[in-house]
Design an enzyme around this catalytic site. Structure first.
Site, PDB file in Angstrom:
ATOM      1  N   CYS A  32      -7.629  56.363  51.116  1.00 46.83           N
ATOM      2  CA  CYS A  32      -8.411  57.580  51.303  1.00 46.83           C
ATOM      3  C   CYS A  32      -7.915  58.290  52.563  1.00 46.83           C
ATOM      4  CB  CYS A  32      -9.899  57.260  51.399  1.00 46.83           C
ATOM      5  SG  CYS A  32     -10.335  56.186  52.777  1.00 46.83           S
ATOM      6  N   CYS A  44     -19.526  52.656  56.876  1.00 43.21           N
ATOM      7  CA  CYS A  44     -19.348  53.554  55.728  1.00 43.21           C
ATOM      8  C   CYS A  44     -20.643  53.762  54.960  1.00 43.21           C
ATOM      9  CB  CYS A  44     -18.293  52.994  54.783  1.00 43.21           C
ATOM     10  SG  CYS A  44     -16.748  52.669  55.610  1.00 43.21           S
TER      11      CYS A  44
END
Lengths: 141, 380
Positions: free
Chosen positions: B199, B80
């Site tokens: 998310c 990420c």
């Protein structure tokens, strides 16, 4: 000398194989290792220490009971696991924290939990997945 | 040694583009950033491209679409933190005096993976035993709720705030505001999370032009945004007990970043932090020192992290609303902060924004809080 269990065979795969051994009465035990150089201990046994890089690692039998540090019930992820999939971190009295599937219906942080070996799920071809689990044996002390 | 400035940003709205190649999702973001900076392709001396799951040579594949090859292109994978790590590399190169104008790209196409949770490496012991990212964050949340009395409603409020911000951001994947009741009634994912506290997966790209002080003066003048801190670190392995209610890697990284910038938490007007799941944003309030340990739920409820509050957190909508195409996230956070510091954000403008930070952390590996963390602090 402790030996890992060689449990995988046709139709059965032991996902925790590296961490499973046999005790004096043939009962399953949880194996870890201790680094001779830095004294850190961990599960499963490994040949090189992830903390200090030392290569002198001694296989150790882990305590069979611990305390549940945290847990969750998961509704997503791999289709192979038994549902509901309960996961947690268990703190062993020797300072090792171990990630495990939890076998049972209701868990709370602080529960006393004990090591066992059980079916974790099945591959799409029907192969049984076997590994260590922790079961609830009592409430927080 | 030169300072490094951001002189241009661009992004492709996060969303689902299953019929587009990754390169075609990303090149418009690059062109937008070039136009925003007022630089020509020939001015760009090097490129750093972050992608976690896009395959080999994403940077070359993107830049080959628009005639920008023949320069040094470095591809960066750091889960990420991929494109924030790429930015860190670019900033270091500019500060070192190697280049005057450098392009940073973040690009990802998660729809290519067919949906579901992020694929983790099955050589990892915990992954072999059932670990998935939602479970890891969920276990943090369970412990935090146990230790500090955080309620399910407070947890849901993170999604309500960020969905509200996303609803006024045209680059956000999710643009519908939600209520606490709707968040709690959405389908369960990993206790205590419901779907709206996770998310979304999706595709997208973002691009940044980094320039030396000299080049920034030439191209951007007063629009240039100064990089005050560019921090990057990895997680520390531990086999023993650790407090999962505080993120070791972010606590360490934020300390380093504040020190580099010569600033503290009280100086930050807005922060784009890694809210992959609702609990994460709350834990990061504390890691960055916006509030004390155990106070995050009340801090959120007080409105302190809304746009117009003490420190606006995730004014873009964050990962929860803007979306999280893994490798593109870090660069997209920078796009938001730069636009906020320039005062270009319209309805979601943070009043009088002078200093902003970005924070991208990730990588699920047994024994780590996270694998990587990159934090940047910017000022106008």
């Amino acid at each position: 000398m402790l030996q890992p269990v060689q449990g995988s065979e046709a139709g059965r795969r032991v996902v925790s194989e590296a961490a499973l051994g046999k005790g004096p009465k043939g009962e399953p035990v949880l194996l870890g290792c201790r680094c001779d150089a830095c004294a850190n201990e961990m599960v499963p046994p490994v040949v090189v220490c992830p903390v200090c890089g030392g290569e002198a690692m001694t296989t150790t039998v882990q305590p069979g009971e611990g305390v549940l540090y945290t847990h969750t019930t998961v509704h997503v992820g791999g289709a192979t696991w038994k549902r509901p999939l309960r996961l947690g971190y268990v703190d062993l009295p020797n300072g090792v924290r171990i990630f495990a599937q939890l076998d049972g219906d209701a868990f709370a942080i602080g529960d006393r939990v004990a090591f066992d070996v059980s079916t974790l799920g099945r591959e799409t071809d029907g192969t049984e997945l076997v590994g260590y689990v922790f079961k609830r044996v009592g409430a927080a002390r | 040694m030169s300072e490094a400035d951001i002189i241009g940003v661009g992004m492709t709205r996060f969303g689902k583009y299953p019929d587009k190649h990754l390169a075609d999702i990303a090149w418009p973001a690059v062109k937008q950033a070039l136009a925003d900076a007022g630089v020509e392709p020939k001015d760009v001396q090097a490129a750093y491209c972050g992608s976690a799951l896009g395959g080999m040579m994403v940077g070359q594949r993107v830049l080959a679409r628009i005639g920008m090859t023949g320069i040094p292109i470095t591809n960066v994978e750091n889960a990420c933190s991929s494109s924030s790590t790429a930015l860190h590399q670019a900033v270091m190169a500019v500060r070192a005096g190697k280049y005057d104008v450098v392009l940073v790209i973040g690009a990802e196409k998660l729809t290519a993976l067919g949906g579901g949770t992020l694929p983790l490496n099955d050589d990892d012991w915990e992954v072999q035993h059932g670990m998935v990212m939602p479970a890891l964050y969920a276990m943090r949340a369970m412990r935090y709720m146990h230790d500090y009395g955080l309620t399910r409603e407070q947890l849901a409020l993170v999604s309500v705030k960020n969905r509200g911000n996303g609803a006024i951001n045209l680059d956000a994947q999710m643009q519908k505001p939600v209520t606490v009741d709707e968040v709690l009634a959405s389908r369960p994912i990993a206790e205590p999370f419901t779907l709206l506290q996770c998310c979304p997966t999706g595709d997208g790209a973002a691009a940044i032009i980094v320039a030396s002080e000299k080049a920034a003066k030439k191209f951007a003048g007063k629009r240039a945004i100064r990089v005050l801190a560019s921090d990057m670190t990895s997680g520390k392995f531990t086999s023993g007990f650790r407090d999962m209610t505080t993120p070791e890697i972010t606590v360490r990284g934020s300390k380093e970043a504040y020190e580099e910038a010569g600033l503290g938490p009280e100086d930050i007007n807005l922060a784009e932090v890694h809210d992959a799941f609702s609990i994460a944003e709350l834990i990061y309030y504390e890691a960055f020192g916006f509030c004390g340990r155990g106070e995050a739920g009340n801090f959120l409820e007080s409105g302190a992290t809304k746009i117009g509050g003490k420190v606006a957190v995730n004014p873009s909508g964050g990962l929860l609303a803007k979306g999280h195409p893994v490798g593109a996230t870090g660069a997209a956070q920078v796009v938001e902060v730069v636009r906020q510091l320039r005062g270009e954000c319209g309805a979601r403008q943070v009043p009088d924004a002078k200093v902003g930070l970005t924070h991208a952390t990730g990588g699920g590996i047994a024994g780590f809080d996270h694998g990587a963390c990159s934090i940047h602090i910017f000022a106008r």
